[in-house]
Write an enzyme that holds these catalytic residues in place. Structure first.
Site, PDB file in Angstrom:
ATOM      1  N   LYS A  78       0.860  -1.187   0.000  1.00 35.36           N
ATOM      2  CA  LYS A  78       0.000   0.000   0.000  1.00 35.36           C
ATOM      3  C   LYS A  78       0.894   1.235   0.000  1.00 35.36           C
ATOM      4  O   LYS A  78       1.491   1.582   1.011  1.00 35.36           O
ATOM      5  CB  LYS A  78      -0.913   0.040   1.240  1.00 35.36           C
ATOM      6  CG  LYS A  78      -1.903   1.191   1.179  1.00 35.36           C
ATOM      7  CD  LYS A  78      -2.318   1.719   2.524  1.00 35.36           C
ATOM      8  CE  LYS A  78      -1.401   2.726   3.133  1.00 35.36           C
ATOM      9  NZ  LYS A  78      -1.168   3.988   2.409  1.00 35.36           N
ATOM     10  N   GLU A 127      10.041   1.107  10.517  1.00 38.64           N
ATOM     11  CA  GLU A 127      11.073   2.129  10.319  1.00 38.64           C
ATOM     12  C   GLU A 127      10.363   3.458  10.524  1.00 38.64           C
ATOM     13  O   GLU A 127       9.643   3.922   9.649  1.00 38.64           O
ATOM     14  CB  GLU A 127      11.664   1.972   8.905  1.00 38.64           C
ATOM     15  CG  GLU A 127      13.046   2.582   8.788  1.00 38.64           C
ATOM     16  CD  GLU A 127      12.981   3.983   8.245  1.00 38.64           C
ATOM     17  OE1 GLU A 127      12.844   4.911   9.084  1.00 38.64           O
ATOM     18  OE2 GLU A 127      13.056   4.157   7.031  1.00 38.64           O
ATOM     19  N   CYS A 142      13.692  10.689   7.175  1.00 34.14           N
ATOM     20  CA  CYS A 142      13.695  10.283   8.587  1.00 34.14           C
ATOM     21  C   CYS A 142      15.091  10.386   9.187  1.00 34.14           C
ATOM     22  O   CYS A 142      15.241  10.420  10.404  1.00 34.14           O
ATOM     23  CB  CYS A 142      13.215   8.846   8.739  1.00 34.14           C
ATOM     24  SG  CYS A 142      11.609   8.601   8.044  1.00 34.14           S
ATOM     25  N   GLU A 185      10.295  16.142  14.825  1.00 31.13           N
ATOM     26  CA  GLU A 185      10.970  15.973  13.541  1.00 31.13           C
ATOM     27  C   GLU A 185      10.518  17.135  12.638  1.00 31.13           C
ATOM     28  O   GLU A 185       9.324  17.280  12.375  1.00 31.13           O
ATOM     29  CB  GLU A 185      10.488  14.627  12.960  1.00 31.13           C
ATOM     30  CG  GLU A 185      11.450  13.958  12.073  1.00 31.13           C
ATOM     31  CD  GLU A 185      10.965  12.564  11.663  1.00 31.13           C
ATOM     32  OE1 GLU A 185       9.797  12.204  11.906  1.00 31.13           O
ATOM     33  OE2 GLU A 185      11.770  11.838  11.066  1.00 31.13           O
TER      34      GLU A 185
END
Ligand code: SIN
Length: 485
Positions: free
Chosen positions: A179, A255, A289, A386
């Site tokens: 997906k 992750e 990331c 982040e």
């Protein structure tokens, strides 16, 4: 390159066939650089997902029984097709994600490197023979594919994050339902198209694009036939998927988000550190990331290092990805721009100093000007969250112990970086930073041969490298008895 009525596929890929969503729905994929419609794509729901899972389940036994050499050949052909069509794949990726063409092409080759790596690793799924407790017994360990896997992949690397999951899964003998993120489904469909051309059998790899991720994600996590979920994305969504996967006790690889420290000591090669920071911070406009998020600089070199970074940041070219020399494209959507604005504004209100940037860019609605903030404090939101945008947040420190303690003071543990010429310090830092990946005097961590992944709330499991296959294999213990004296 493509063989549908469109110049690229826009339907779901299920059991080797291109299909509309059963309820006939489609969703729009928009170019973030221009706001233009790129395509309307099949909007899958539970029924389509169940059909993809059944296709993958139907293909599982046949695929698991192929030889490693057969799987390796197909993966290698798939890799060759990536390279042959790198420009087409990069154009599609640039359009749906916004990153500059050169970077998009780099991502396609990065994706191809995982297909190449796992085409080789497929042949190295070894077992063990363990000394037995009696002379008439033998204890063996074999490693077998976990079965049907689900991949849920992000918009920031629409090609490479899927390539590294599907390459490992198929090498191990697993089938997959993928997906892709709703902002960037086209690369995944193009990858499926090339996979079919490479000889991936029907049902072995399926793609269900959707704008309704909860429906499709729920069908994947809720299915007993799906034995593993591999997810790349935010910690928040990872947590939810882990809860959902608990119902059927699936193997999981996560992750998740990071908050990477980038530490510059006063003995560092400052030019190299500034170059390394630019590479880490501004890749994909700061939307990775592993992006340097908190820049810790030892007080004595703060001024000099800031000048070096400022000089480099002021040279960055902000432009659409198809403009020659573009360094920084748009952010992915309006929410992403609003988040960066919120973090920069609140840091400035709390006492950070704007050195350069700090506003949207004239190139378009979703472009943000590369920004440097000085005098950032560890408790500010910009150092806690982040950023996912082109913003350098500089924090000053005095001692090595202080740098390590501030760097580790976060629930996240994906990537960290440090620049120093002191060998002892390099080892201490490498061992004491609580991160899955640490770059010392180098910020280019990503590499198919190396284990990519985090600790703490940045997730679990490793992708790429020889460890990457383990996530798709189960260990089975075979006891052979009655063998005589
Ligand atoms: C990521 O940002 O999630 C992946 C980056 C990479 O593989 O280099």
């Amino acid at each position: 390159m493509f063989d549908t009525e469109h110049s690229f596929p826009t339907q779901a890929f299920i059991g080797g066939r291109w299909e509309d969503a059963r309820d006939g729905r489609t969703f729009a994929v928009i170019d973030p650089a221009t706001g233009d419609l790129i395509a309307n794509v099949a909007d899958c729901s539970e029924a389509d997902t169940v059909s993809a899972i059944e296709a993958a389940h139907g293909a599982q036994a046949g695929w698991a029984s192929t030889t490693a050499a057969e799987r390796a050949t197909i993966l290698r052909r798939w890799r060759d097709l990536f390279v042959e069509h790198a420009d087409d794949l990069a154009t599609l990726l640039m359009r749906e994600n916004g990153k500059p063409f050169a970077e998009a092409r780099g991502e396609v080759l990065y994706g191809a490197s995982y297909l190449e790596w796992f085409s080789e690793e497929a042949r190295r799924v070894y077992g063990d023979i363990i000394p037995a407790p009696a002379g008439n017994k033998r204890v063996l360990v074999i490693r077998q594919p976990v079965g049907v896997c689900a991949a849920i992949t992000p918009w920031n690397f629409p090609n490479a994050m899927l390539s590294r999951k599907v390459a490992a899964a198929l090498a191990a003998g697993c089938t997959m339902v993928a997906k892709p993120a709703e902002d960037t489904p086209l690369s995944a469909l193009a990858i499926a198209n090339l996979g079919a051309q490479a000889g991936v059998p029907d049902g072995v790899f399926n793609v269900v694009p959707t704008s309704r991720p909860k429906l499709v994600g729920g069908a994947l996590t809720g299915s007993d036939l799906v034995r593993k979920i591999s997810f790349t994305g935010s910690t928040q969504v990872g947590r939810l998927l882990l809860e959902q996967a608990a119902g059927t006790i699936k193997k999981t690889s996560m992750e998740l988000g990071g908050n990477a420290p980038f530490i510059v000591f006063d003995d560092a090669d400052l030019e190299a550190a500034a170059d390394g920071l630019m590479l880490s911070k501004f890749r994909n406009a700061g939307q990775t990331c592993v992006c340097a998020n908190r820049i810790f600089v030892q007080a004595g070199v703060m001024e000099k290092f800031s000048d070096l970074v400022r000089e480099r940041v002021s040279r960055l070219k902000v432009a659409r990805g198809d403009v020659a020399g573009a360094d920084i494209g748009p952010l992915i959507n309006a929410n992403a721009v609003r988040k960066v604005e919120r973090l920069v504004d609140s840091a400035c209100r709390d006492g950070a100093k704007l050195v350069i940037g700090g506003e949207r860019h004239a190139a378009g609605e979703l472009f943000y000007t590369p920004t440097i903030l000085a005098n950032v404090q560890p408790r500010m939101d910009i150092a806690q969250e982040e950023i996912f945008g082109p913003v350098v947040a500089m924090i000053s420190f005095n001692t090595e112990a202080e740098a390590i303690s501030m760097a580790n003071d976060t629930p996240f543990g994906l990537a960290a970086y440090a620049y120093t010429r002191d060998l002892g310090r390099a080892w201490r830092i490498g061992e004491r930073l609580d991160y899955g990946m640490v770059g010392i005097n180098d910020s280019a961590l990503s590499n198919a041969a190396a284990p990519f992944g985090g600790v703490k709330q940045s997730g679990m499991g490793r992708e790429g490298s020889r460890y990457g296959l383990d996530d798709y294999l189960e260990i089975k213990y075979l006891l052979m008895g009655g063998l005589g004296a």
